[in-house]
Design an enzyme around this catalytic site. Structure first.
Site, PDB file in Angstrom:
ATOM      1  N   ASN A 104       0.809  -1.226   0.000  1.00  0.00           N
ATOM      2  CA  ASN A 104       0.000   0.000   0.000  1.00  0.00           C
ATOM      3  C   ASN A 104       0.844   1.278   0.000  1.00  0.00           C
ATOM      4  O   ASN A 104       0.471   2.284  -0.602  1.00  0.00           O
ATOM      5  CB  ASN A 104      -0.986   0.008   1.174  1.00  0.00           C
ATOM      6  N   LYS A 114      12.361  -8.154   1.374  1.00  0.00           N
ATOM      7  CA  LYS A 114      11.421  -8.723   0.401  1.00  0.00           C
ATOM      8  C   LYS A 114      10.321  -7.726   0.114  1.00  0.00           C
ATOM      9  O   LYS A 114       9.635  -7.247   1.019  1.00  0.00           O
ATOM     10  CB  LYS A 114      10.783 -10.023   0.900  1.00  0.00           C
ATOM     11  N   GLY A 168       4.886 -14.364  -0.621  1.00  0.00           N
ATOM     12  CA  GLY A 168       4.986 -14.598   0.812  1.00  0.00           C
ATOM     13  C   GLY A 168       5.234 -16.034   1.210  1.00  0.00           C
ATOM     14  O   GLY A 168       6.133 -16.320   2.016  1.00  0.00           O
ATOM     15  N   GLU A 173       4.245  -4.336  12.311  1.00  0.00           N
ATOM     16  CA  GLU A 173       3.293  -3.220  12.123  1.00  0.00           C
ATOM     17  C   GLU A 173       2.152  -3.793  11.302  1.00  0.00           C
ATOM     18  O   GLU A 173       2.292  -4.062  10.116  1.00  0.00           O
ATOM     19  CB  GLU A 173       3.971  -2.041  11.435  1.00  0.00           C
ATOM     20  N   CYS A 200      -3.412   1.245   6.766  1.00  0.00           N
ATOM     21  CA  CYS A 200      -3.604   0.452   7.974  1.00  0.00           C
ATOM     22  C   CYS A 200      -4.226   1.261   9.102  1.00  0.00           C
ATOM     23  O   CYS A 200      -4.927   0.708   9.955  1.00  0.00           O
ATOM     24  CB  CYS A 200      -2.283  -0.159   8.421  1.00  0.00           C
ATOM     25  N   GLU A 257     -10.993  -5.204   8.965  1.00  0.00           N
ATOM     26  CA  GLU A 257     -10.223  -4.230   8.200  1.00  0.00           C
ATOM     27  C   GLU A 257     -10.549  -4.417   6.715  1.00  0.00           C
ATOM     28  O   GLU A 257     -10.094  -5.371   6.089  1.00  0.00           O
ATOM     29  CB  GLU A 257      -8.730  -4.409   8.452  1.00  0.00           C
ATOM     30  N   ILE A 258     -11.326  -3.500   6.156  1.00  0.00           N
ATOM     31  CA  ILE A 258     -11.763  -3.611   4.762  1.00  0.00           C
ATOM     32  C   ILE A 258     -10.651  -3.230   3.807  1.00  0.00           C
ATOM     33  O   ILE A 258     -10.471  -3.836   2.756  1.00  0.00           O
ATOM     34  CB  ILE A 258     -13.013  -2.732   4.520  1.00  0.00           C
TER      35      ILE A 258
END
Length: 538
Positions: A206, A229, A262, A305, A339, A436-437
């Protein structure tokens, strides 16, 4: 500090009856083609603007060289405006992580970086900041092309903040030191603050470049080496910036960049036995996996985070017009893919109806379209997965009985654009108020008094941030201390500065990014005790 300059671009605040300038009014003279589309119009009909930047770096960066993945595999990074391919990027996996970690280990154990004077490290970081400044618009164009965020946001706020962060950490490099500690008895005691070693870092999609800077800045200032990464959705800007960092004089092996997925590259890095420290930014669900992998391997310390469901509390004494604008910014900034987005808008019952009507009107005025066009406030979501996820949450809001005031569907016919969406009559138990949309969906809830809103605001597994809008200092102080979050913005939102720490409570993470606190993540403290014989004093 750059707070006054950066916050005017990246944040929104109200300190008097006059509102601050809107992000969309930053203004950037541009002769590029394209249109501004308010979301209530028909589909985007003009051809997307062709970015004025070349994609030159698509390989892995290991030991100072751009190289192919060991398997030779690549993956496609897409333009979220259209879904078309931008470039094929090297797909790193466990073998590439091994190569990168080996290079970082050798650079730490044998190379010049941790042995270089802190002042010399500082000069390299300062040269890097100068190069970033020189290439500001190219980097911003890559970020917009790969991510979909407005070019004005990237070029006038985010890249300048990255530059400021690098200069901030350059300033810290020669100010990291231990202490002389008084102790009982005949002993001289000192502490040494030593670099922790090889740092593994995993960044999200993001804010690709900002998160890159948040991670590498403190790690490099402390004398560590890095394997980073990138997110598979947005690998391009970190590779470009890393090339500039090597031009600035960074020794080979100090920063290694692996693009990949990932479950392969990320898991290999998190579980690697020769990585001394891990830092991750991403979802809470993935953060749990990362923490498990780190614990099951060599018990490396982990900074996390993670996600958030931040309350934005509008008190009864608020100027409604200003509160609407700030709440709109708190949620819709960066396409809602933030976030710390103020995704639960709590509004006092005495002004609730007026607020809802004005919030709906503001969403209808939001400009949606090609993010390379000047004046655009909202570009596309990152990819088809995120696009479909957001639409599922919108459908759940309708099904659960919330009132869809506006939006709620695709914007245009191609790409991953979603109309700015506003729900009223949202209840705490609804998914849109709990999960969390990560999209342009504003949920407006009603409250009666401070005790109630404190209880409800804290009734979440998250604790990243909160916003408070009030003219009453006592109310602000009460809420500031009662909210279980890592950051509280009073009459402002998304004010970010290199010196301001950022991180969460509860399942929003461990540790802090930015500021002096971030240095602790990349240092070991060693106590050294020496006997004293016949001291003149103690």
């Amino acid at each position: 500090m750059a707070t006054s300059r950066i916050s005017s671009l990246l944040s929104r605040s109200f300190t008097s009856s006059a509102s601050s300038a809107l992000l969309s009014s930053i203004g950037r003279n541009s002769s590029r083609r394209g249109g501004i589309f308010r979301y209530s119009t028909a589909a985007v009909v003009e051809e997307p603007i062709n970015p004025s930047v070349d994609v030159n770096y698509t390989q892995l960066l290991i030991n100072g060289q751009f190289v192919d993945a060991a398997t030779g595999k690549t993956f496609e990074t897409l333009d979220p405006r259209t879904g078309n391919v931008i470039a094929s990027v090297a797909e790193g996996d466990a073998e590439d992580v091994n190569r990168a970690v080996s290079a970082a280990r050798k650079a730490f154990d044998e190379g010049p970086w941790p042995r270089m004077s802190p002042y010399e490290r500082s000069k390299i970081l300062l040269r890097f900041a100068d190069l970033l400044e020189k290439h500001n618009d190219e980097i911003a164009a890559l970020e917009t092309w790969d991510n979909g965020k407005p070019f004005e946001q990237a070029a006038k706020a985010e890249v300048p903040l990255v530059i400021r962060l690098m200069r901030y950490y350059a300033g810290w490099a020669d100010k990291i030191h231990g202490l002389t500690v008084p102790a009982d008895g005949l002993h001289q005691v000192q502490t040494l603050h030593e670099p922790i070693g090889v740092a593994g870092q995993i960044i999200p999609w993001n804010f690709p470049l900002l998160m890159y800077a948040w991670k590498i800045g403190p790690a490099l200032a402390c004398g560590n080496t890095i394997v980073l990464k990138t997110a598979e959705q947005t690998p391009l800007s970190a590779l470009y910036a890393s090339k500039l960092l090597h031009e600035a004089g960074l020794p080979p092996g100090v920063l290694n960049v692996v693009s990949g997925y990932g479950p392969t590259a990320g898991a290999a890095l998190a579980s690697h036995m020769d990585v001394d420290k891990l830092a991750f930014t991403g979802s809470t669900a993935t953060g749990k996996i990362v923490l498990q992998l780190a614990a099951r391997s060599n018990l490396k310390p982990v900074t996390l985070e993670l996600g958030g469901k931040s309350p934005f509390i509008v008190c009864e004494d608020a100027n409604v017009d200003e509160a609407v604008e700030l709440a709109h910014f708190a949620l819709f900034f960066n396409q809602g893919q933030c976030c710390c987005a103020g995704s639960r808008t709590f509004v006092h019952e005495s002004i609730y109806d007026e607020f809802v009507e004005k919030a709906k009107a503001r969403a209808l005025r939001r400009t949606v379209g090609d993010p390379f066009k000047a004046g655009i406030e909202q570009g596309p979501q990152i990819d088809s997965d995120q696009f479909e996820k957001i639409l599922r949450y919108i459908r759940s809001g309708v099904e659960n009985g919330a009132t869809l005031e506006t939006g709620g569907e695709r914007f245009g016919k191609e790409g991953f654009f979603i109309k700015p969406t506003v729900f009223s009559n949202v209840q705490d138990g609804m998914l849109i108020a709990q999960d969390e949309i990560f999209g342009p969906v504003q949920s407006i809830l009603k409250f009666k008094n401070l005790d109630e809103v404190i209880r409800r605001a804290n009734a979440t597994s998250y604790g990243l941030a909160a916003g408070v809008f009030t003219q009453n200092l006592d109310t602000a102080n009460t809420l500031t201390r009662a909210l279980k979050v890592g950051t509280v913005w009073i009459n402002c939102f998304d004010v970010f500065d290199a010196a301001i720490p950022f991180g969460g409570y509860k399942m929003s993470g461990h540790g802090r990014e930015k500021g002096i606190y971030s240095l602790q993540n990349y240092l070991q403290v060693k106590a050294v005790i020496t006997p004293l014989k016949n001291p003149a004093w103690l």
